[in-house]
Design a protein around this motif. Structure first.
Motif, PDB file in Angstrom:
ATOM      1  N   GLU A  98       0.873  -1.162   0.000  1.00  0.00           N
ATOM      2  CA  GLU A  98       0.000   0.000   0.000  1.00  0.00           C
ATOM      3  C   GLU A  98       0.916   1.218   0.000  1.00  0.00           C
ATOM      4  N   VAL A  99       0.872   2.022  -1.061  1.00  0.00           N
ATOM      5  CA  VAL A  99       1.756   3.164  -1.204  1.00  0.00           C
ATOM      6  C   VAL A  99       0.964   4.445  -0.983  1.00  0.00           C
ATOM      7  N   SER A 100       1.536   5.370  -0.203  1.00  0.00           N
ATOM      8  CA  SER A 100       0.897   6.666   0.021  1.00  0.00           C
ATOM      9  C   SER A 100       1.948   7.758  -0.055  1.00  0.00           C
ATOM     10  N   ASP A 101       1.512   8.987  -0.316  1.00  0.00           N
ATOM     11  CA  ASP A 101       2.387  10.152  -0.368  1.00  0.00           C
ATOM     12  C   ASP A 101       2.739  10.537   1.060  1.00  0.00           C
ATOM     13  N   ASP A 102       4.020  10.767   1.334  1.00  0.00           N
ATOM     14  CA  ASP A 102       4.408  11.126   2.700  1.00  0.00           C
ATOM     15  C   ASP A 102       4.336  12.627   2.972  1.00  0.00           C
ATOM     16  N   GLY A 103       3.915  13.411   1.973  1.00  0.00           N
ATOM     17  CA  GLY A 103       3.750  14.848   2.146  1.00  0.00           C
ATOM     18  C   GLY A 103       4.985  15.669   1.835  1.00  0.00           C
ATOM     19  N   SER A 104       6.120  15.033   1.606  1.00  0.00           N
ATOM     20  CA  SER A 104       7.346  15.783   1.318  1.00  0.00           C
ATOM     21  C   SER A 104       7.943  15.393  -0.038  1.00  0.00           C
ATOM     22  N   GLY A 105       7.107  14.902  -0.918  1.00  0.00           N
ATOM     23  CA  GLY A 105       7.575  14.506  -2.244  1.00  0.00           C
ATOM     24  C   GLY A 105       8.021  13.064  -2.335  1.00  0.00           C
ATOM     25  N   GLY A 106       8.067  12.375  -1.220  1.00  0.00           N
ATOM     26  CA  GLY A 106       8.448  10.958  -1.205  1.00  0.00           C
ATOM     27  C   GLY A 106       7.218  10.090  -1.045  1.00  0.00           C
ATOM     28  N   GLN A 107       7.451   8.833  -0.938  1.00  0.00           N
ATOM     29  CA  GLN A 107       6.363   7.879  -0.766  1.00  0.00           C
ATOM     30  C   GLN A 107       6.639   7.019   0.462  1.00  0.00           C
ATOM     31  N   ARG A 108       5.571   6.572   1.074  1.00  0.00           N
ATOM     32  CA  ARG A 108       5.656   5.647   2.200  1.00  0.00           C
ATOM     33  C   ARG A 108       4.934   4.374   1.756  1.00  0.00           C
ATOM     34  N   MET A 109       5.567   3.243   2.023  1.00  0.00           N
ATOM     35  CA  MET A 109       4.966   1.974   1.637  1.00  0.00           C
ATOM     36  C   MET A 109       4.747   1.134   2.877  1.00  0.00           C
ATOM     37  N   ARG A 110       3.594   0.539   2.954  1.00  0.00           N
ATOM     38  CA  ARG A 110       3.298  -0.452   3.991  1.00  0.00           C
ATOM     39  C   ARG A 110       3.161  -1.777   3.263  1.00  0.00           C
ATOM     40  N   ARG A 111       3.882  -2.739   3.743  1.00  0.00           N
ATOM     41  CA  ARG A 111       3.884  -4.051   3.090  1.00  0.00           C
ATOM     42  C   ARG A 111       3.232  -5.059   4.012  1.00  0.00           C
ATOM     43  N   SER A 112       2.336  -5.831   3.438  1.00  0.00           N
ATOM     44  CA  SER A 112       1.688  -6.934   4.147  1.00  0.00           C
ATOM     45  C   SER A 112       2.262  -8.225   3.588  1.00  0.00           C
ATOM     46  N   VAL A 113       2.648  -9.133   4.476  1.00  0.00           N
ATOM     47  CA  VAL A 113       3.254 -10.390   4.043  1.00  0.00           C
ATOM     48  C   VAL A 113       2.564 -11.550   4.749  1.00  0.00           C
TER      49      VAL A 113
END
Length: 131
Positions: A98-113
């Motif tokens: 699940e990828v979301s914008d971190d608000g500073s031009g980068g991305q944050r990813m949450r990975r489910s395994v």
């Protein structure tokens, strides 16, 4: 280049948080499931790709969130995840991001395994470990 690696190049300071990994801290193979090396653990990105029947296995969590900022770090992090899964007898993992914008031009990813033991893949997994 994989979809994952492409995202890495676009994201500075990508955080892979191994959320939702079912897991015990002690790496012990599930009953009747032999240990598999990291190379022998297949990665599935959609549940429809997983051969049936299969069992789920508890995959140990990493000791801390994994920060990835290059394709090389991504490859090392994925191999470490596959090794943790194999240490408890998984022949595969179902990995969703699940990828979301971190608000500073980068991305944050949450990975489910989810760790998987697919009996039909067990011989192939062991062969990958011998090569």
């Amino acid at each position: 280049m994989s979809r994952f690696a492409s995202r890495l190049l676009a994201a500075m300071g990508l955080v892979v948080a191994a959320s939702s990994i079912a897991g015990a801290q002690a790496a012990q193979p599930a009953a009747g499931h032999p240990v598999v090396c990291g190379k022998g653990v297949r990665v599935y990105t959609e549940k429809s790709q997983v051969p049936v029947p299969y069992d789920t296995v508890s995959v140990p969590r990493p000791s801390a969130p994994v920060r990835v900022s290059s394709p090389e770090e991504a490859a090392a992090a994925e191999l470490a995840m596959r090794e943790r899964a194999g240490s408890v007898g998984a022949t595969g993992i179902l990995m969703t991001d699940e990828v979301s914008d971190d608000g500073s031009g980068g991305q944050r990813m949450r990975r489910s395994v989810t760790g998987l033991f697919v009996r039909a893949d067990s011989a192939k997994a062991q062969m990958a470990c011998k090569g």
